[in-house]
Motif scaffolding. Structure first.
Motif: not given
Length: 379
Positions: A259-260, A270, A286-288, A306, A355, A364
């Motif tokens: 997902r990243e 990553i 991790s945002d996901p 998002n 990021r 990123h």
């Protein structure tokens, strides 16, 4: 003598009359009986057929009953057969006989005309078997809907997204039944390596699968998990173990990487950030994982919210890696090959942060320290 000759003539006339009546009755019986017998065996004739055509075809079908009702090869398997656009019925019948699908092209053609199926023959690709009778094959050729259909599972989909693809796939599997089986796979014939897994999220390998339309939910899940197991060779398992991870932990990590990583070639880098954080006892942040915890977003019509707000990052969930140290309790999606490889073979790097770059490339910016991470923020 004259009377004797006259009597003989009368007797002959009576005999001929009786014979004529018998022939007439036999003819009437044949006219009625032959179509009746044919209808019992082959179903009703097409309504547009005339009396003589119906009788003639009925007789032909009865004489060829064996060729029409017995399969050409009872042990035969399904194979692809293509009916070309504009191809004549005779040509189709001849090819079917040549390929061993039917016993008699003539009998097959007669049945098509008798049943009115000759005008409904559709161009397209079919899966046909010589283990089916010619009658069954005739009806199969009336529907160009393929017996096998492609079903696509995209890398990064969660189980609910796979379920959402089912209603328009051509399969008859209900989304609710699919999700129940994913959460409780007791009836699924899992590969030996996965038999201890309690939920199948994360183990449904992405790809395009050619499926029969009548595939049931357990068969679908068995196929997806078998394909996942096929990716786990001895080297991959050894690499996972060398990093101190169990199989399920490696899949959890791979699901986060999936997902990243927008660009596959960044996946190992990553992965290195998450490996470094786990070794240092840092939260993954991790945002996901938060997106997975938040679930379906009605307004946005997505499972992956998002952007996230600060309140979102405080969400109470074991899946929220901003609040909890270590890996979440389960995979957050179904990772593909690149993410699975990255989880087992991360790059060696000093990075603890990354990021999204500000150029819209999907790549990123990586950083060793938090101060460097802040400097990578978009203006």
């Amino acid at each position: 003598m004259a009377r004797s000759a006259g009597g003989t003539t009368r007797l002959l006339m009576v005999f001929l009359l009786i014979l004529s009546c018998a022939a007439l009755l036999l003819g009437i019986w044949l006219v009625e009986s032959v179509p009746s017998q044919a209808a019992e065996v082959f179903g009703p004739p097409a309504p547009h057929l005339g009396l003589m055509q119906r009788w003639n075809l009925s007789l032909r079908l009865l004489l060829a009953q064996d060729a029409l009702t017995r399969p050409a090869d009872p042990d035969g398997v399904e194979r692809k057969f293509t009916v070309e656009l504009g191809e004549a019925v005779d040509a189709v019948a001849f090819r079917m006989e040549d390929e061993g699908l039917i016993r008699s092209s003539e009998a097959f053609r007669n049945f098509l005309i008798y049943a009115g199926l000759d005008t409904g023959l559709q161009a397209g690709e079919y899966q046909l078997s010589p283990a089916w009778s010619a009658v069954e094959l005739a009806y199969r050729l009336q529907d160009a809907t393929p017996m096998q259909i492609p079903f696509v599972v995209l890398a990064g989909w969660r189980a609910e997204e796979i379920a959402a693809a089912l209603p328009t796939s051509g399969l008859t599997i209900a989304p609710d039944a699919f999700l129940r089986a994913v959460k409780r796979p007791a009836q699924v014939d899992l590969p030996e390596e996965l038999r201890g897994v309690k939920r199948l999220e994360g183990f449904l390998y992405p790809g395009t699968y050619e499926l029969k339309r009548d595939t049931d939910v357990n068969s679908l899940l068995a196929l997806l998990t078998a394909e996942f197991a096929a990716q786990m060779d001895a080297d991959w398992l050894a690499a996972v173990e060398a990093h101190g991870l169990t199989l399920e932990e490696a899949v959890i990590l791979a699901s986060i990487i999936e997902r990243e990583a927008v660009v596959d070639e960044e996946a190992p880098l990553i992965a290195s950030v998450f490996h470094n954080r786990l070794q240092a006892g840092m939260r993954l942040e991790s945002d996901p994982t938060v997106q997975y915890a938040l679930g379906w977003q009605e307004t946005a019509g997505t499972w992956w919210k998002n952007p996230l707000t600060l309140d979102d990052l405080r969400a109470e969930s074991l899946y929220n890696t901003y609040r909890n140290t270590g890996l979440p309790p389960g995979p957050i999606c179904n990772p593909g090959q690149a993410a699975l490889q990255a989880a087992a073979y991360p790059a060696e790097s000093p990075y603890y942060y990354f990021r999204a770059r500000c150029d819209g490339s999907g790549r990123h910016a990586f950083a060793v320290t938090f101060d460097e991470h802040l400097q990578n923020a978009c203006p």
